[in-house]
Design a protein around this motif. Structure first.
Motif, PDB file in Angstrom:
ATOM      1  N   LEU A 417       0.865  -1.181   0.000  1.00  0.00           N
ATOM      2  CA  LEU A 417       0.000   0.000   0.000  1.00  0.00           C
ATOM      3  C   LEU A 417       0.898   1.226   0.000  1.00  0.00           C
ATOM      4  CD1 LEU A 417      -3.098   0.678   2.191  1.00  0.00           C
ATOM      5  CD2 LEU A 417      -1.207   2.272   2.300  1.00  0.00           C
ATOM      6  N   TYR A 418       0.502   2.256  -0.772  1.00  0.00           N
ATOM      7  CA  TYR A 418       1.306   3.458  -0.907  1.00  0.00           C
ATOM      8  C   TYR A 418       0.402   4.653  -0.625  1.00  0.00           C
ATOM      9  CZ  TYR A 418       3.972  -0.162  -3.134  1.00  0.00           C
ATOM     10  OH  TYR A 418       4.619  -1.345  -3.360  1.00  0.00           O
ATOM     11  N   ALA A 419       0.771   5.453   0.394  1.00  0.00           N
ATOM     12  CA  ALA A 419      -0.127   6.506   0.869  1.00  0.00           C
ATOM     13  C   ALA A 419       0.667   7.746   1.262  1.00  0.00           C
ATOM     14  CB  ALA A 419      -0.938   6.013   2.066  1.00  0.00           C
ATOM     15  N   ASN A 420      -0.009   8.907   1.161  1.00  0.00           N
ATOM     16  CA  ASN A 420       0.560  10.172   1.613  1.00  0.00           C
ATOM     17  C   ASN A 420       0.287  10.350   3.099  1.00  0.00           C
ATOM     18  OD1 ASN A 420       1.483  11.120  -0.923  1.00  0.00           O
ATOM     19  ND2 ASN A 420      -0.623  11.631  -1.478  1.00  0.00           N
ATOM     20  N   VAL A 421       1.324  10.325   3.908  1.00  0.00           N
ATOM     21  CA  VAL A 421       1.198  10.532   5.349  1.00  0.00           C
ATOM     22  C   VAL A 421       2.353  11.422   5.793  1.00  0.00           C
ATOM     23  CG1 VAL A 421       1.158   9.480   7.631  1.00  0.00           C
ATOM     24  CG2 VAL A 421       0.081   8.297   5.714  1.00  0.00           C
ATOM     25  N   GLY A 422       2.025  12.469   6.587  1.00  0.00           N
ATOM     26  CA  GLY A 422       3.063  13.426   6.940  1.00  0.00           C
ATOM     27  C   GLY A 422       3.421  14.232   5.704  1.00  0.00           C
ATOM     28  N   SER A 423       4.689  14.374   5.407  1.00  0.00           N
ATOM     29  CA  SER A 423       5.122  15.131   4.234  1.00  0.00           C
ATOM     30  C   SER A 423       5.671  14.230   3.139  1.00  0.00           C
ATOM     31  CB  SER A 423       6.208  16.143   4.643  1.00  0.00           C
ATOM     32  OG  SER A 423       5.680  17.075   5.555  1.00  0.00           O
ATOM     33  N   PHE A 424       5.389  12.942   3.225  1.00  0.00           N
ATOM     34  CA  PHE A 424       6.010  12.009   2.290  1.00  0.00           C
ATOM     35  C   PHE A 424       5.036  10.899   1.921  1.00  0.00           C
ATOM     36  CE2 PHE A 424       9.241  13.658   5.187  1.00  0.00           C
ATOM     37  CZ  PHE A 424      10.129  14.249   4.295  1.00  0.00           C
ATOM     38  N   THR A 425       5.322  10.245   0.800  1.00  0.00           N
ATOM     39  CA  THR A 425       4.615   9.031   0.419  1.00  0.00           C
ATOM     40  C   THR A 425       5.416   7.844   0.929  1.00  0.00           C
ATOM     41  OG1 THR A 425       3.745  10.109  -1.543  1.00  0.00           O
ATOM     42  CG2 THR A 425       3.692   7.704  -1.502  1.00  0.00           C
ATOM     43  N   ARG A 426       4.731   6.902   1.581  1.00  0.00           N
ATOM     44  CA  ARG A 426       5.405   5.759   2.192  1.00  0.00           C
ATOM     45  C   ARG A 426       4.739   4.455   1.772  1.00  0.00           C
ATOM     46  NH1 ARG A 426       5.265   8.133   8.400  1.00  0.00           N
ATOM     47  NH2 ARG A 426       6.656   9.901   8.070  1.00  0.00           N
ATOM     48  N   PRO A 427       5.512   3.360   1.746  1.00  0.00           N
ATOM     49  CA  PRO A 427       4.906   2.040   1.546  1.00  0.00           C
ATOM     50  C   PRO A 427       4.498   1.444   2.895  1.00  0.00           C
ATOM     51  CG  PRO A 427       7.296   1.851   1.458  1.00  0.00           C
ATOM     52  CD  PRO A 427       6.977   3.315   1.710  1.00  0.00           C
ATOM     53  N   TYR A 428       3.403   0.667   2.893  1.00  0.00           N
ATOM     54  CA  TYR A 428       2.912   0.008   4.098  1.00  0.00           C
ATOM     55  C   TYR A 428       2.618  -1.464   3.789  1.00  0.00           C
ATOM     56  CZ  TYR A 428       2.234   4.664   6.091  1.00  0.00           C
ATOM     57  OH  TYR A 428       2.425   5.933   6.565  1.00  0.00           O
ATOM     58  N   ASN A 429       2.832  -2.305   4.794  1.00  0.00           N
ATOM     59  CA  ASN A 429       2.518  -3.722   4.667  1.00  0.00           C
ATOM     60  C   ASN A 429       0.999  -3.915   4.698  1.00  0.00           C
ATOM     61  OD1 ASN A 429       1.895  -6.525   5.908  1.00  0.00           O
ATOM     62  ND2 ASN A 429       4.033  -6.693   5.274  1.00  0.00           N
ATOM     63  N   LEU A 430       0.443  -4.625   3.722  1.00  0.00           N
ATOM     64  CA  LEU A 430      -1.009  -4.791   3.638  1.00  0.00           C
ATOM     65  C   LEU A 430      -1.571  -5.585   4.798  1.00  0.00           C
ATOM     66  CD1 LEU A 430      -1.414  -5.578  -0.173  1.00  0.00           C
ATOM     67  CD2 LEU A 430      -2.150  -3.517   1.007  1.00  0.00           C
ATOM     68  N   GLN A 431      -0.812  -6.522   5.331  1.00  0.00           N
ATOM     69  CA  GLN A 431      -1.322  -7.392   6.382  1.00  0.00           C
ATOM     70  C   GLN A 431      -1.232  -6.767   7.764  1.00  0.00           C
ATOM     71  OE1 GLN A 431      -2.914 -10.273   5.647  1.00  0.00           O
ATOM     72  NE2 GLN A 431      -2.571  -9.582   3.542  1.00  0.00           N
ATOM     73  N   THR A 432      -0.152  -6.034   8.028  1.00  0.00           N
ATOM     74  CA  THR A 432       0.096  -5.547   9.390  1.00  0.00           C
ATOM     75  C   THR A 432       0.021  -4.030   9.529  1.00  0.00           C
ATOM     76  OG1 THR A 432       2.486  -5.354   9.050  1.00  0.00           O
ATOM     77  CG2 THR A 432       1.634  -7.510   9.748  1.00  0.00           C
ATOM     78  N   GLY A 433       0.157  -3.311   8.422  1.00  0.00           N
ATOM     79  CA  GLY A 433       0.210  -1.857   8.501  1.00  0.00           C
ATOM     80  C   GLY A 433       1.581  -1.304   8.830  1.00  0.00           C
ATOM     81  N   ALA A 434       2.581  -2.171   8.939  1.00  0.00           N
ATOM     82  CA  ALA A 434       3.927  -1.699   9.250  1.00  0.00           C
ATOM     83  C   ALA A 434       4.431  -0.796   8.121  1.00  0.00           C
ATOM     84  CB  ALA A 434       4.875  -2.887   9.444  1.00  0.00           C
TER      85      ALA A 434
END
Length: 664
Positions: A417-434
């Motif tokens: 998952l790729y999302a805008n959070v804070g001032s940057f785009t970050r990847p996240y683990n789909l299962q855990t949200g890490a």
């Protein structure tokens, strides 16, 4: 429904020491304190008075006599009564005394006096009584409790309800033997007392209502359950009455009720859902992580038919986004609500409400039985990525960050998952949200697309050396490797016709190592400005070509052609993907949204109508009198969603509309 919100309660924990020596006062403490109520007093033990909390808090209505409750017990004392003394001039409490049971416990009702509306605070003191009539106290045994009481204005006498709602009427289609629900908010001109109940009444047929009072006690959310057996009349109509009740049976109302008329129309029996071979779920904005708007299927317009229509009157701001599909449901966002509807019948499966302090609530993306979206709190105090179970709407995980998010849905695919959070785009683990690594560079934040290798981020952050007054006409394309924390490749695109802000339009990953980007269109889709459709080479950052348009959404791209809706010219324009040359065009009136392309058709929406054009003949072959954002599910259903349809019959002029059409 008889939905009692909260009764007044007050509890406290108090303890008072009493030097033994006959118990003091009237000499009542002459036994052992081994246990309350035993009649056995230990002359060396201490008396104590214990209740459940440390303060008296509650509500009242001016002119109505309510009461606070106080529960507790005494130990090591044979006193049978307690006296309450008010220590201020508020005159909320009269001369109050109450009895202690034989086992040492007490359950007191403390009536409040009639006082003007307002907020009152002060203190009271409890005394153990030495004699039954409390004319004499046990020496040295007392305790002080603070109190806070809100007194609401008296019951209105002017015939105007204290409740109001942006929803002025409710209209919906119901399906035979299928239950559903309607959701709306009501607000109060006063802070509602918790001693009141809120209740929903309706004219026949009976519907069940549930009301949730917000923490500010001035707003409430109403969920009305529509039964499956609405009857044979068509249409059905009646009124919902939202009442503030002064008792559990609602025999006394706090002023006039709020009345909301409703109208229900029966829908014909529906055919069973059938998967359409070759059609994937519409799991991201514009259908997939690349945002191409392309579905690889061949359709016969002669087989198209209306399936169902969902409508809900709404007020306030909306998230002007499309829908996503998966797991036999269609998921849509309006206001603070994320709603799941059955693809088969359009019935509400569940709805989730985000707290109204969460101002940056995005549309959703779907992947493997979960929905993902972002939200942030006012002034960036909280920023979250959330995952919900798509079958129930229950949270699976959520992150906790600070900063901002935006209203654009995150991007999901099989890798993450790729999302805008804070001032940057970050990847996240789909299962855990890490959260994975943070991509830096020129503040890599903006609208996002992804392919198998890269994440593409378009924003309006000026790189070093560009003056602030030129910033609005400079866009930045950041390209980040999915598997690397390295700083993204960053390309500045200069001399744009209008501001670089994309206003909810995502980048589109083309088939020729390029990103297609429509640079500026207003969120309301009405007052268009000139802007650029860019083809940007992802290897060099060079602009392959520019097309001046007033694009109403992202283009669709398929089989070497680019499809876009021009809001000023009122046309569907088809360009050569390699050169940007106009190949053909069709008039449609004032265009909105993004086109949707299949192997043989292109769908596009004007402000009033959705059209289908044949890709070979360029002729219109189908139309429907609904307009909005377009999506197509794996079950071969075309969705047309417009969360801001204007209706002159509504006071606030806003109605969320989702129309579903069978395509096979």
């Amino acid at each position: 429904m008889n939905s009692k919100l909260a009764r007044l309660a007050a509890t406290t924990i108090l303890a008072a020491s009493l030097a033994a020596c006959g118990g003091g006062g009237g000499g009542n403490d002459t036994g052992s304190g081994a246990a309350p109520g035993t009649g056995v007093v230990d002359p060396n033990a201490k008396a104590a008075l214990t209740t459940d909390d440390a303060a008296l808090n509650g509500d009242a209505i001016s002119g109505v006599t309510p009461a606070l409750s106080l529960n507790g017990k005494i130990v090591n004392s044979s006193s049978h009564a307690i006296r309450l003394e008010e220590l201020d001039n508020n005159q909320l409490f009269g001369a109050t005394r109450f009895s202690v049971k034989s086992d040492g416990t007490f359950s007191a009702t403390l009536p409040l006096q009639t006082v003007p509306a307002g907020d009152y605070s002060g203190s009271v003191r409890l005394h153990l009584c030495a004699v039954e009539d409390c004319s004499q106290d046990v020496t040295g045994v007392s305790a002080t409790l603070p109190y806070t009481v809100h007194v609401a204005p008296s019951v209105p006498a002017n015939g105007v309800s204290v409740l109001s709602s942006a929803t002025q009427s409710l209209s919906f289609e119901f399906l035979p033997a299928t239950a559903g629900s309607l959701e709306f908010d009501v607000s109060s001109g006063i802070t509602l007392p918790t001693e009141a109940w809120l209740q929903v009444f309706s004219t026949a047929p009976t519907v069940a209502g549930r009301i949730t009072l917000a923490a500010d006690r001035r707003t409430s959310h109403v969920s009305v359950q529509i039964p499956a057996d609405l009857g044979s009349l068509n249409p059905l109509q009646g009124k919902l009455n939202i009442a503030v009740c002064l008792d559990g049976g609602c025999t006394r109302h706090y002023g006039p009720d709020l009345e909301i008329p409703w109208r229900a129309t029966a829908h014909p029996t529906l055919s069973a859902l059938r998967p359409l071979a070759g059609t994937p779920d519409w799991d991201n904005t514009n259908g997939n992580a690349q945002h191409t708007g392309y579905v690889p299927v061949t359709l016969d317009p002669a087989a198209f038919s209306t399936r169902w229509l969902w409508q809900n009157d709404i007020g306030g701001n909306v998230t002007d986004s499309g829908v996503v599909t998966g797991n036999g449901a269609v998921y849509l966002r309006y206001n603070q609500y994320l709603v799941a509807l059955s693809e088969e019948r359009g019935a509400t499966l569940w709805s989730v409400t985000d707290d109204k302090t969460m101002t940056g609530v995005s549309a959703a993306a779907y992947q493997n039985g979960r929905l993902f979206y972002t939200r942030s709190q006012l002034i960036g105090a909280i920023a979250q990525v959330r995952a919900l179970d798509s079958a129930t709407g229950q949270p699976v995980w959520q992150t906790q960050d600070s900063g901002d998010t935006d209203s654009d849905a995150p991007v999901v695919d099989g890798s993450g998952l790729y999302a805008n959070v804070g001032s940057f785009t970050r990847p996240y683990n789909l299962q855990t949200g890490a959260a994975g690594f943070t991509w830096g560079g020129n503040e890599a934040w903006g609208n996002v697309a992804a392919d198998a290798q890269n994440v593409y981020i378009w924003g309006d952050y000026a790189p070093p050396g560009i003056a602030n007054n030129a910033r609005d006409n400079v866009g930045i394309l950041n390209i980040a490797n999915k598997n690397s924390a390295a700083t993204p490749r960053s390309y500045a695109i200069h001399n744009l016709t209008a501001a670089a802000s994309t206003q909810g339009i995502p980048p589109v990953v083309g088939s020729l190592q390029e990103v297609l980007m429509a640079t500026s269109a207003p969120a309301d889709g009405v007052n268009y400005r000139s802007n650029d459709l860019l083809s940007i080479n992802t290897q060099t950052g060079n602009v392959n070509w520019r097309h001046l348009c007033r694009c109403t959404g992202a283009p669709a791209v398929a089989q070497g052609l680019v499809y876009l809706a021009d809001g000023e010219r009122g046309t569907l324009d088809v360009l050569d993907e390699a050169t940007g040359t106009l190949v053909w065009s069709a008039p449609i009136g004032s265009a909105v949204g993004s086109p949707l392309v299949t192997n043989n058709l292109v769908f596009v929406s004007s402000k009033t109508t959705t059209y289908a054009f044949d890709l070979q003949s360029h002729q219109q072959v189908w139309s429907a009198l609904y307009a909005g954002k377009l999506s197509m599910s794996a079950n071969g259903i075309l969705y047309i969603y417009k969360p801001t349809w204007t209706d002159s019959t509504l006071q606030n002029g806003a109605r969320a509309t989702l129309a579903a059409f069978n395509l096979h």
